[in-house]
Design a protein around this motif. Structure first.
Motif, PDB file in Angstrom:
ATOM      1  N   HIS A   1       0.847  -1.187   0.000  1.00  0.00           N
ATOM      2  CA  HIS A   1       0.000   0.000   0.000  1.00  0.00           C
ATOM      3  C   HIS A   1       0.891   1.249   0.000  1.00  0.00           C
ATOM      4  O   HIS A   1       2.113   1.156   0.167  1.00  0.00           O
ATOM      5  CB  HIS A   1      -0.958   0.010   1.200  1.00  0.00           C
ATOM      6  CG  HIS A   1      -0.298  -0.170   2.521  1.00  0.00           C
ATOM      7  ND1 HIS A   1      -0.461  -1.297   3.291  1.00  0.00           N
ATOM      8  CD2 HIS A   1       0.548   0.635   3.236  1.00  0.00           C
ATOM      9  CE1 HIS A   1       0.236  -1.182   4.415  1.00  0.00           C
ATOM     10  NE2 HIS A   1       0.858  -0.008   4.402  1.00  0.00           N
ATOM     11  N   GLY A   2       0.267   2.401  -0.176  1.00  0.00           N
ATOM     12  CA  GLY A   2       1.015   3.652  -0.288  1.00  0.00           C
ATOM     13  C   GLY A   2       1.585   4.126   1.042  1.00  0.00           C
ATOM     14  O   GLY A   2       0.977   3.923   2.100  1.00  0.00           O
ATOM     15  N   ARG A   3       2.730   4.812   0.959  1.00  0.00           N
ATOM     16  CA  ARG A   3       3.348   5.337   2.184  1.00  0.00           C
ATOM     17  C   ARG A   3       2.484   6.408   2.842  1.00  0.00           C
ATOM     18  O   ARG A   3       2.499   6.549   4.065  1.00  0.00           O
ATOM     19  CB  ARG A   3       4.746   5.882   1.884  1.00  0.00           C
ATOM     20  CG  ARG A   3       4.803   7.016   0.884  1.00  0.00           C
ATOM     21  CD  ARG A   3       6.259   7.474   0.649  1.00  0.00           C
ATOM     22  NE  ARG A   3       7.070   6.393   0.094  1.00  0.00           N
ATOM     23  CZ  ARG A   3       8.180   5.942   0.678  1.00  0.00           C
ATOM     24  NH1 ARG A   3       8.614   6.484   1.800  1.00  0.00           N
ATOM     25  NH2 ARG A   3       8.859   4.974   0.115  1.00  0.00           N
TER      26      ARG A   3
ATOM     27  N   PRO B   1       1.801   6.311   7.261  1.00  0.00           N
ATOM     28  CA  PRO B   1       2.984   7.157   7.505  1.00  0.00           C
ATOM     29  C   PRO B   1       3.909   6.617   8.592  1.00  0.00           C
ATOM     30  O   PRO B   1       5.112   6.856   8.555  1.00  0.00           O
ATOM     31  CB  PRO B   1       2.380   8.504   7.905  1.00  0.00           C
ATOM     32  CG  PRO B   1       0.973   8.218   8.314  1.00  0.00           C
ATOM     33  CD  PRO B   1       0.540   7.049   7.508  1.00  0.00           C
ATOM     34  N   ALA B   2       3.400   5.884   9.546  1.00  0.00           N
ATOM     35  CA  ALA B   2       4.232   5.332  10.617  1.00  0.00           C
ATOM     36  C   ALA B   2       4.857   3.995  10.225  1.00  0.00           C
ATOM     37  O   ALA B   2       5.638   3.431  10.994  1.00  0.00           O
ATOM     38  CB  ALA B   2       3.401   5.157  11.887  1.00  0.00           C
ATOM     39  N   HIS B   3       4.541   3.512   9.057  1.00  0.00           N
ATOM     40  CA  HIS B   3       5.025   2.219   8.552  1.00  0.00           C
ATOM     41  C   HIS B   3       4.736   1.100   9.559  1.00  0.00           C
ATOM     42  O   HIS B   3       5.611   0.314   9.927  1.00  0.00           O
ATOM     43  CB  HIS B   3       6.530   2.276   8.240  1.00  0.00           C
ATOM     44  CG  HIS B   3       6.962   1.204   7.303  1.00  0.00           C
ATOM     45  ND1 HIS B   3       8.277   0.929   7.026  1.00  0.00           N
ATOM     46  CD2 HIS B   3       6.238   0.297   6.575  1.00  0.00           C
ATOM     47  CE1 HIS B   3       8.365  -0.072   6.171  1.00  0.00           C
ATOM     48  NE2 HIS B   3       7.143  -0.469   5.881  1.00  0.00           N
ATOM     49  N   SER B   4       3.472   1.033   9.938  1.00  0.00           N
ATOM     50  CA  SER B   4       3.029  -0.013  10.864  1.00  0.00           C
ATOM     51  C   SER B   4       2.730  -1.323  10.149  1.00  0.00           C
ATOM     52  O   SER B   4       2.598  -2.365  10.787  1.00  0.00           O
ATOM     53  CB  SER B   4       1.766   0.458  11.588  1.00  0.00           C
ATOM     54  OG  SER B   4       0.689   0.596  10.655  1.00  0.00           O
ATOM     55  N   GLY B   5       2.603  -1.260   8.831  1.00  0.00           N
ATOM     56  CA  GLY B   5       2.205  -2.432   8.064  1.00  0.00           C
ATOM     57  C   GLY B   5       0.720  -2.461   7.760  1.00  0.00           C
ATOM     58  O   GLY B   5       0.259  -3.356   7.053  1.00  0.00           O
TER      59      GLY B   5
ATOM     60  N   SER C   1      -0.525  12.606  -2.952  1.00  0.00           N
ATOM     61  CA  SER C   1      -0.819  12.203  -1.571  1.00  0.00           C
ATOM     62  C   SER C   1      -0.033  10.951  -1.186  1.00  0.00           C
ATOM     63  O   SER C   1       0.115  10.653   0.005  1.00  0.00           O
ATOM     64  CB  SER C   1      -2.317  11.937  -1.397  1.00  0.00           C
ATOM     65  OG  SER C   1      -2.723  10.801  -2.149  1.00  0.00           O
ATOM     66  N   ASN C   2       0.440  10.228  -2.169  1.00  0.00           N
ATOM     67  CA  ASN C   2       1.161   8.961  -1.951  1.00  0.00           C
ATOM     68  C   ASN C   2       0.311   7.926  -1.206  1.00  0.00           C
ATOM     69  O   ASN C   2       0.850   7.014  -0.577  1.00  0.00           O
ATOM     70  CB  ASN C   2       2.473   9.189  -1.193  1.00  0.00           C
ATOM     71  CG  ASN C   2       3.449  10.054  -1.960  1.00  0.00           C
ATOM     72  OD1 ASN C   2       3.437  10.061  -3.190  1.00  0.00           O
ATOM     73  ND2 ASN C   2       4.284  10.793  -1.245  1.00  0.00           N
ATOM     74  N   MET C   3      -0.991   8.088  -1.272  1.00  0.00           N
ATOM     75  CA  MET C   3      -1.896   7.151  -0.611  1.00  0.00           C
ATOM     76  C   MET C   3      -2.480   6.160  -1.611  1.00  0.00           C
ATOM     77  O   MET C   3      -2.580   6.449  -2.812  1.00  0.00           O
ATOM     78  CB  MET C   3      -3.049   7.891   0.065  1.00  0.00           C
ATOM     79  CG  MET C   3      -2.649   8.784   1.208  1.00  0.00           C
ATOM     80  SD  MET C   3      -4.117   9.437   2.058  1.00  0.00           S
ATOM     81  CE  MET C   3      -3.386  10.709   3.082  1.00  0.00           C
ATOM     82  N   SER C   4      -2.880   5.025  -1.103  1.00  0.00           N
ATOM     83  CA  SER C   4      -3.635   4.069  -1.901  1.00  0.00           C
ATOM     84  C   SER C   4      -5.067   4.566  -2.070  1.00  0.00           C
ATOM     85  O   SER C   4      -5.569   5.341  -1.239  1.00  0.00           O
ATOM     86  CB  SER C   4      -3.641   2.695  -1.219  1.00  0.00           C
ATOM     87  OG  SER C   4      -2.343   2.159  -1.146  1.00  0.00           O
TER      88      SER C   4
ATOM     89  N   SER D   1       4.641   1.797  -1.266  1.00  0.00           N
ATOM     90  CA  SER D   1       4.712   2.388  -2.600  1.00  0.00           C
ATOM     91  C   SER D   1       4.288   3.857  -2.523  1.00  0.00           C
ATOM     92  O   SER D   1       4.094   4.407  -1.441  1.00  0.00           O
ATOM     93  CB  SER D   1       3.787   1.629  -3.545  1.00  0.00           C
ATOM     94  OG  SER D   1       2.425   1.840  -3.188  1.00  0.00           O
ATOM     95  N   TYR D   2       4.150   4.458  -3.704  1.00  0.00           N
ATOM     96  CA  TYR D   2       3.601   5.816  -3.771  1.00  0.00           C
ATOM     97  C   TYR D   2       2.111   5.783  -4.106  1.00  0.00           C
ATOM     98  O   TYR D   2       1.569   6.757  -4.613  1.00  0.00           O
ATOM     99  CB  TYR D   2       4.371   6.646  -4.803  1.00  0.00           C
ATOM    100  CG  TYR D   2       5.784   6.977  -4.374  1.00  0.00           C
ATOM    101  CD1 TYR D   2       6.028   7.964  -3.418  1.00  0.00           C
ATOM    102  CD2 TYR D   2       6.866   6.290  -4.892  1.00  0.00           C
ATOM    103  CE1 TYR D   2       7.316   8.265  -2.999  1.00  0.00           C
ATOM    104  CE2 TYR D   2       8.161   6.575  -4.484  1.00  0.00           C
ATOM    105  CZ  TYR D   2       8.377   7.561  -3.531  1.00  0.00           C
ATOM    106  OH  TYR D   2       9.655   7.841  -3.106  1.00  0.00           O
ATOM    107  N   GLY D   3       1.507   4.672  -3.796  1.00  0.00           N
ATOM    108  CA  GLY D   3       0.085   4.493  -4.058  1.00  0.00           C
ATOM    109  C   GLY D   3      -0.203   3.340  -5.008  1.00  0.00           C
ATOM    110  O   GLY D   3      -1.357   2.947  -5.181  1.00  0.00           O
TER     111      GLY D   3
END
Length: 229
Positions: free
Chosen positions: A118-120, A124-128, A139-142, A201-203
């Motif tokens: 999924h997107g960073r 943002p905390a890279h929790s998985g 937005s770099n979101m999915s 990823s970036y989305g």
């Protein structure tokens, strides 16, 4: 004359007895011996059973809500999704290290599972775990919702990939945002073994390099990809 007459009478009686016996003996013909043979007709229950499609996902791998939403999307966007032999689902509710990309065989009912990122911006905390979703550029979101696969392509940065067209307000900027399916080092098994989760990823729907060739060929153009959380 008496003897001749008596012989005539006896001969006539024998002839009559012979005719009576002949009339009493039934005549057997070939038609009577061999009865007509007819092919067995299948019962309605057997005929109906042969037309019943197998159940989808018999092992229960896909979350029920996700499957139901995807089936609804398949009908809602039928003009953009002409191919209904298989579809692809992404369960963003699951941990990134888990298998959460599903190829669903709509004819045979079987499900094949893969991993995807999924997107960073969604984590943002890279929790998985993906927690936020957006259709906004940069937005770099999915993005969630229904996509139509738009065929295999090749990019200067990501190399071989599958293009996607977003079909809903939640993802209709997919082309503008270059949201695609591509291979990535951070989606490979050795990254997962080292980090305990996939990278971000970036989305895009990044997958392992080894998984991409078959996925790229099978997705093709005109099939559903549905992502939800």
């Amino acid at each position: 004359m008496r003897l001749s007459r008596r012989g005539l009478i006896l001969g006539g009686s024998a002839m009559l007895a012979g005719c009576a016996s002949a009339r009493a003996t039934p005549i057997v013909t070939a038609q009577a011996v061999s009865a007509p043979v007819t092919a067995p007709v299948p019962t309605p229950a057997i005929a109906a059973a042969s037309l019943t499609p197998p159940p989808l996902d018999p092992r229960g791998r896909v979350r029920k809500e996700l499957m139901e939403r995807a089936m609804t999307a398949l009908d809602t966007h039928h003009r953009h999704i002409p191919l209904r032999d298989r579809m692809y689902l992404v369960d963003f509710e699951k941990f990134s290290g888990d298998e959460r990309l599903y190829e669903v065989d709509l004819e045979g009912g079987q499900v094949t599972v893969l991993r995807t990122c999924h997107g960073r911006g969604s984590d943002p905390a890279h929790s998985g775990y993906a927690q936020r979703f957006s259709n906004t550029p940069d937005s770099n979101m999915s993005s969630v919702g229904a996509y139509a696969t738009a065929g295999a392509s090749w990019g200067s940065q990501q190399g071989p990939n599958v293009l996607l067209d977003g079909l809903e307000y939640s993802n209709d900027k997919a082309r503008e945002r270059a949201i695609i399916i591509h291979g990535a080092d951070y989606a490979d098994p050795d990254f997962l073994a080292r980090e305990g989760k996939l990278g971000r990823s970036y989305g895009c729907f990044s997958v392992a390099h080894a998984d991409l060739p078959a996925l790229r060929e099978r997705m093709g153009q005109g099939r559903l990809l549905f992502a939800w959380a």
